[in-house]
Design a protein around this motif. Structure first.
Motif, PDB file in Angstrom:
ATOM      1  N   THR A  24     -18.676  -0.685  18.847  1.00 33.11           N
ATOM      2  CA  THR A  24     -18.174  -0.049  17.625  1.00 33.11           C
ATOM      3  C   THR A  24     -18.510  -0.887  16.394  1.00 33.11           C
ATOM      4  O   THR A  24     -18.922  -0.356  15.360  1.00 33.11           O
ATOM      5  CB  THR A  24     -16.651   0.151  17.721  1.00 33.11           C
ATOM      6  OG1 THR A  24     -16.347   1.001  18.831  1.00 33.11           O
ATOM      7  CG2 THR A  24     -16.107   0.784  16.452  1.00 33.11           C
ATOM      8  N   THR A  25     -18.322  -2.200  16.497  1.00 32.00           N
ATOM      9  CA  THR A  25     -18.604  -3.084  15.359  1.00 32.00           C
ATOM     10  C   THR A  25     -20.059  -2.990  14.923  1.00 32.00           C
ATOM     11  O   THR A  25     -20.358  -2.852  13.733  1.00 32.00           O
ATOM     12  CB  THR A  25     -18.267  -4.539  15.729  1.00 32.00           C
ATOM     13  OG1 THR A  25     -16.876  -4.631  16.058  1.00 32.00           O
ATOM     14  CG2 THR A  25     -18.586  -5.475  14.576  1.00 32.00           C
ATOM     15  N   TRP A  26     -20.979  -3.057  15.888  1.00 33.42           N
ATOM     16  CA  TRP A  26     -22.398  -3.094  15.538  1.00 33.42           C
ATOM     17  C   TRP A  26     -22.999  -1.710  15.338  1.00 33.42           C
ATOM     18  O   TRP A  26     -23.936  -1.539  14.550  1.00 33.42           O
ATOM     19  CB  TRP A  26     -23.166  -3.897  16.585  1.00 33.42           C
ATOM     20  CG  TRP A  26     -22.816  -5.339  16.421  1.00 33.42           C
ATOM     21  CD1 TRP A  26     -21.903  -6.056  17.129  1.00 33.42           C
ATOM     22  CD2 TRP A  26     -23.322  -6.221  15.418  1.00 33.42           C
ATOM     23  NE1 TRP A  26     -21.805  -7.333  16.632  1.00 33.42           N
ATOM     24  CE2 TRP A  26     -22.679  -7.471  15.589  1.00 33.42           C
ATOM     25  CE3 TRP A  26     -24.256  -6.085  14.399  1.00 33.42           C
ATOM     26  CZ2 TRP A  26     -22.940  -8.561  14.780  1.00 33.42           C
ATOM     27  CZ3 TRP A  26     -24.529  -7.183  13.597  1.00 33.42           C
ATOM     28  CH2 TRP A  26     -23.871  -8.394  13.782  1.00 33.42           C
ATOM     29  N   TRP A  27     -22.456  -0.702  16.007  1.00 34.98           N
ATOM     30  CA  TRP A  27     -22.909   0.667  15.736  1.00 34.98           C
ATOM     31  C   TRP A  27     -22.532   1.050  14.313  1.00 34.98           C
ATOM     32  O   TRP A  27     -23.259   1.777  13.632  1.00 34.98           O
ATOM     33  CB  TRP A  27     -22.291   1.631  16.739  1.00 34.98           C
ATOM     34  CG  TRP A  27     -22.982   2.977  16.821  1.00 34.98           C
ATOM     35  CD1 TRP A  27     -23.982   3.465  16.020  1.00 34.98           C
ATOM     36  CD2 TRP A  27     -22.717   4.014  17.780  1.00 34.98           C
ATOM     37  NE1 TRP A  27     -24.354   4.726  16.406  1.00 34.98           N
ATOM     38  CE2 TRP A  27     -23.593   5.082  17.488  1.00 34.98           C
ATOM     39  CE3 TRP A  27     -21.826   4.118  18.848  1.00 34.98           C
ATOM     40  CZ2 TRP A  27     -23.589   6.272  18.228  1.00 34.98           C
ATOM     41  CZ3 TRP A  27     -21.826   5.293  19.594  1.00 34.98           C
ATOM     42  CH2 TRP A  27     -22.701   6.353  19.280  1.00 34.98           C
ATOM     43  N   ASP A  28     -21.413   0.545  13.844  1.00 36.63           N
ATOM     44  CA  ASP A  28     -20.984   0.832  12.475  1.00 36.63           C
ATOM     45  C   ASP A  28     -21.997   0.309  11.462  1.00 36.63           C
ATOM     46  O   ASP A  28     -22.252   0.947  10.434  1.00 36.63           O
ATOM     47  CB  ASP A  28     -19.614   0.206  12.222  1.00 36.63           C
ATOM     48  CG  ASP A  28     -19.097   0.501  10.830  1.00 36.63           C
ATOM     49  OD1 ASP A  28     -19.103   1.678  10.431  1.00 36.63           O
ATOM     50  OD2 ASP A  28     -18.689  -0.450  10.124  1.00 36.63           O
ATOM     51  N   VAL A  29     -22.581  -0.856  11.721  1.00 33.21           N
ATOM     52  CA  VAL A  29     -23.592  -1.409  10.816  1.00 33.21           C
ATOM     53  C   VAL A  29     -24.810  -0.491  10.752  1.00 33.21           C
ATOM     54  O   VAL A  29     -25.303  -0.148   9.665  1.00 33.21           O
ATOM     55  CB  VAL A  29     -24.013  -2.826  11.269  1.00 33.21           C
ATOM     56  CG1 VAL A  29     -25.181  -3.341  10.421  1.00 33.21           C
ATOM     57  CG2 VAL A  29     -22.832  -3.789  11.190  1.00 33.21           C
ATOM     58  N   VAL A  30     -25.287  -0.080  11.931  1.00 30.98           N
ATOM     59  CA  VAL A  30     -26.447   0.821  11.983  1.00 30.98           C
ATOM     60  C   VAL A  30     -26.097   2.168  11.362  1.00 30.98           C
ATOM     61  O   VAL A  30     -26.863   2.725  10.559  1.00 30.98           O
ATOM     62  CB  VAL A  30     -26.916   1.006  13.441  1.00 30.98           C
ATOM     63  CG1 VAL A  30     -28.043   2.032  13.520  1.00 30.98           C
ATOM     64  CG2 VAL A  30     -27.375  -0.324  14.018  1.00 30.98           C
ATOM     65  N   HIS A  31     -24.946   2.677  11.736  1.00 27.49           N
ATOM     66  CA  HIS A  31     -24.474   3.965  11.226  1.00 27.49           C
ATOM     67  C   HIS A  31     -24.402   3.987   9.702  1.00 27.49           C
ATOM     68  O   HIS A  31     -24.791   4.955   9.053  1.00 27.49           O
ATOM     69  CB  HIS A  31     -23.095   4.228  11.855  1.00 27.49           C
ATOM     70  CG  HIS A  31     -22.241   5.219  11.156  1.00 27.49           C
ATOM     71  ND1 HIS A  31     -22.302   6.569  11.404  1.00 27.49           N
ATOM     72  CD2 HIS A  31     -21.277   5.055  10.223  1.00 27.49           C
ATOM     73  CE1 HIS A  31     -21.418   7.191  10.658  1.00 27.49           C
ATOM     74  NE2 HIS A  31     -20.784   6.305   9.928  1.00 27.49           N
ATOM     75  N   SER A  32     -23.908   2.903   9.126  1.00 31.50           N
ATOM     76  CA  SER A  32     -23.783   2.842   7.663  1.00 31.50           C
ATOM     77  C   SER A  32     -25.149   2.859   6.983  1.00 31.50           C
ATOM     78  O   SER A  32     -25.332   3.506   5.949  1.00 31.50           O
ATOM     79  CB  SER A  32     -23.017   1.574   7.266  1.00 31.50           C
ATOM     80  OG  SER A  32     -21.706   1.605   7.785  1.00 31.50           O
ATOM     81  N   SER A  33     -26.114   2.152   7.570  1.00 28.46           N
ATOM     82  CA  SER A  33     -27.456   2.169   6.985  1.00 28.46           C
ATOM     83  C   SER A  33     -28.075   3.556   7.095  1.00 28.46           C
ATOM     84  O   SER A  33     -28.806   4.002   6.195  1.00 28.46           O
ATOM     85  CB  SER A  33     -28.347   1.133   7.680  1.00 28.46           C
ATOM     86  OG  SER A  33     -28.589   1.488   9.019  1.00 28.46           O
ATOM     87  N   LEU A  34     -27.754   4.270   8.170  1.00 29.42           N
ATOM     88  CA  LEU A  34     -28.323   5.600   8.366  1.00 29.42           C
ATOM     89  C   LEU A  34     -27.699   6.636   7.440  1.00 29.42           C
ATOM     90  O   LEU A  34     -28.286   7.692   7.212  1.00 29.42           O
ATOM     91  CB  LEU A  34     -28.163   6.032   9.825  1.00 29.42           C
ATOM     92  CG  LEU A  34     -29.026   5.241  10.818  1.00 29.42           C
ATOM     93  CD1 LEU A  34     -28.741   5.701  12.245  1.00 29.42           C
ATOM     94  CD2 LEU A  34     -30.499   5.390  10.500  1.00 29.42           C
ATOM     95  N   GLN A  35     -26.526   6.351   6.915  1.00 27.63           N
ATOM     96  CA  GLN A  35     -25.960   7.274   5.938  1.00 27.63           C
ATOM     97  C   GLN A  35     -26.804   7.292   4.673  1.00 27.63           C
ATOM     98  O   GLN A  35     -27.114   8.360   4.133  1.00 27.63           O
ATOM     99  CB  GLN A  35     -24.519   6.889   5.608  1.00 27.63           C
ATOM    100  CG  GLN A  35     -23.905   7.782   4.526  1.00 27.63           C
ATOM    101  CD  GLN A  35     -22.398   7.698   4.498  1.00 27.63           C
ATOM    102  OE1 GLN A  35     -21.728   8.100   5.431  1.00 27.63           O
ATOM    103  NE2 GLN A  35     -21.846   7.159   3.416  1.00 27.63           N
ATOM    104  N   THR A  36     -27.176   6.114   4.199  1.00 23.66           N
ATOM    105  CA  THR A  36     -28.050   6.048   3.032  1.00 23.66           C
ATOM    106  C   THR A  36     -29.407   6.677   3.348  1.00 23.66           C
ATOM    107  O   THR A  36     -29.994   7.375   2.523  1.00 23.66           O
ATOM    108  CB  THR A  36     -28.235   4.592   2.583  1.00 23.66           C
ATOM    109  OG1 THR A  36     -26.947   4.008   2.364  1.00 23.66           O
ATOM    110  CG2 THR A  36     -29.044   4.519   1.300  1.00 23.66           C
ATOM    111  N   PHE A  37     -29.908   6.386   4.544  1.00 20.92           N
ATOM    112  CA  PHE A  37     -31.151   7.004   5.007  1.00 20.92           C
ATOM    113  C   PHE A  37     -31.057   8.527   4.940  1.00 20.92           C
ATOM    114  O   PHE A  37     -31.956   9.209   4.439  1.00 20.92           O
ATOM    115  CB  PHE A  37     -31.423   6.547   6.440  1.00 20.92           C
ATOM    116  CG  PHE A  37     -32.423   7.377   7.200  1.00 20.92           C
ATOM    117  CD1 PHE A  37     -33.774   7.291   6.918  1.00 20.92           C
ATOM    118  CD2 PHE A  37     -32.012   8.239   8.199  1.00 20.92           C
ATOM    119  CE1 PHE A  37     -34.702   8.047   7.624  1.00 20.92           C
ATOM    120  CE2 PHE A  37     -32.923   8.997   8.915  1.00 20.92           C
ATOM    121  CZ  PHE A  37     -34.269   8.903   8.633  1.00 20.92           C
ATOM    122  N   GLY A  38     -29.945   9.067   5.428  1.00 20.55           N
ATOM    123  CA  GLY A  38     -29.773  10.510   5.434  1.00 20.55           C
ATOM    124  C   GLY A  38     -29.722  11.116   4.046  1.00 20.55           C
ATOM    125  O   GLY A  38     -30.348  12.146   3.774  1.00 20.55           O
TER     126      GLY A  38
END
Length: 358
Positions: A126-140
C-alpha cells in the motif's frame, strides 16, 4: 485518478477542443482543481509550517496528532473511499465489473484478517503502490489534456509515463523522505521476519549513491523525452499548454517537497494536492449521475445537496479511518487497507480513457 492510475487519453474529442479550449472542465475549474493544485498545496504547507496548527498536539476521539496531521490523514482516507462514487454508485460502470467490485474486496478482507503475512505484505504494498498511483494521477490528467488537443491515445504515452514516475517517485527515492516511506517494513516484525527491518538501514547507507544514480538517469531521460516529443511534433502532435503547466507545477512541487522536505510538511503538501485533484475529478465526472441517483436532478439546490452528501460520507469515513487504532483493532486496519488497495486497483480501469470510460 490519485493512479488516476488508468487515465490515459481520449480519441475523437474534437468537440471538446472547440467547446472547452483544451480544458477538462474549464480554465477556472481546471486551474484551481487540477493544474494549480500543487502550487496551492505548496503555499498552504508553507503557510501552516511553524504555526500552532502544525506543531501543537491535540486529540480527536482519543487519536493524538496535530490539527494538520489529523486533517490530512482524514483527507487522504476520504479521497480513497471516494472511488465508490465511480465504481459502485455509477450503475453503468458497476455493471461492467460486478465481481471485481464485490468479490475482490471481500476476499482481500478475509485474507488480511486471517494471515499476519498477508497483512504485513499489504502494508508495504500500500505504501509503495501509493507512490506509483500518485504519479499516475498526474500522468492521467496529462493524457486527458493531450486528448483534448485531438492527439491519438498512444502518442507519447510511454514518454509521459516515464516522466511522471521520474518526477514523483524519483524525489521520494533520492530525497529526505525515503526513510519515512521505508518504515512500512516494520510491519514484518510481527511475523518474525526481522530481516526486512534492515531495508531502511540498507537504504540509508546507500541513499547518496541512489540519489546520484537517479540524477544521471533522470537527466538522460529528460533529454530522451524532449527529443521524443520533437519527433512526435513533426508527426503532427499538438502541444497542450494545460498538460505542460500541470507537469511543470507538479514536478517543481515534487522535487522541492519530497526531495528536501520543505517546511517539514512534505507529507501534507503532496497528499493534499493529490486528494484535492481526485475530489475535483470525481465531482466533475459524477455530478450528473449523483443528482439522478438522489432524485434531485433539475432541482435548484440538487447539486449542492449531492456534493454535501458526498463530502459528509467521504469525510465521515476519513475521520474514522484516521482515528481508529489499527494496532489494536485488526478488522479496522484490514478495512482501511482494503479501501486503499481497491482504490489503487479500481482507478486503473474505471478511468481508462483508452477504453472511453471517461
Amino acid at each position: 485518478m490519485s493512479h488516476l492510475g488508468g487515465v490515459e487519453a481520449i480519441a475523437g474529442v474534437a468537440y471538446d477542443v472547440a467547446v472547452r479550449g483544451g480544458y477538462i472542465a474549464g480554465p477556472v475549474y481546471d486551474g484551481v482543481m487540477f493544474i494549480g493544485a500543487p502550487v496551492l498545496a505548496l503555499g498552504l504547507g508553507a503557510a501552516l509550517s511553524g504555526t500552532a496548527l502544525a506543531d501543537e498536539e491535540l486529540e480527536l476521539f482519543g487519536h493524538p496528532g496535530t490539527a494538520t496531521s489529523i486533517f490530512i490523514g482524514s483527507f487522504i482516507m476520504a479521497h480513497l473511499v471516494l472511488v465508490v462514487v465511480r465504481s459502485h454508485a455509477n450503475r453503468e460502470v458497476f455493471s461492467r465489473h460486478p465481481r471485481r467490485f464485490v468479490a475482490a474486496p471481500a476476499l482481500v478482507l478475509l485474507l488480511l484478517c486471517a494471515s499476519d503475512w498477508v497483512l504485513a505484505v499489504a502494508i508495504v504494498v500500500t505504501t509503495w503502490w501509493d507512490v506509483v498511483h500518485s504519479s499516475l494521477q498526474t500522468f492521467g490528467l496529462g493524457r486527458i489534456y493531450d486528448a483534448r488537443q485531438g492527439n491519438p491515445p498512444e502518442l507519447g504515452r510511454r514518454l509521459d509515463l516515464g516522466l511522471n514516475l521520474l518526477l514523483y517517485a524519483g524525489p521520494v527515492l533520492a530525497g529526505a523522505t525515503l526513510l519515512d516511506h521505508l518504515m512500512s517494513f516494520a510491519a514484518f516484525e510481527r511475523v518474525g521476519a526481522a530481516v526486512f527491518r534492515q531495508v531502511p538501514v540498507y537504504a540509508e547507507a546507500h541513499q547518496a549513491a541512489l540519489a546520484r544514480g537517479l540524477l544521471l538517469v533522470g537527466a538522460g531521460f529528460l533529454v530522451v523525452y524532449a527529443l521524443g516529443y520533437l519527433r512526435l511534433a513533426r508527426r503532427g502532435y499538438r502541444v497542450s499548454p494545460q498538460k505542460l503547466a500541470l507537469l511543470v507545477c507538479t514536478g517543481a512541487c515534487s522535487i522541492f517537497t519530497w526531495g528536501f522536505n520543505s517546511f517539514g510538511e512534505a507529507f501534507f503538501i503532496m497528499n493534499f494536492f493529490h486528494a484535492w485533484q481526485y475530489f475535483g475529478l470525481v465531482w466533475w465526472t459524477e455530478r450528473g449521475n449523483l443528482r439522478r441517483r438522489l432524485g434531485v436532478d433539475g432541482r435548484r439546490w440538487g447539486g449542492a445537496l449531492a456534493l454535501g452528501l458526498v463530502l459528509v460520507l467521504a469525510f465521515g469515513y476519513g475521520v474514522w479511518a484516521e482515528c481508529v487504532d489499527g494496532r489494536q483493532q485488526r478488522v479496522a486496519l484490514a478495512v482501511t487497507l482494503v479501501v486503499s488497495l481497491m482504490h489503487f486497483w479500481y482507478d486503473g480501469f474505471i478511468w481508462s480513457v483508452r477504453r472511453r470510460a471517461v
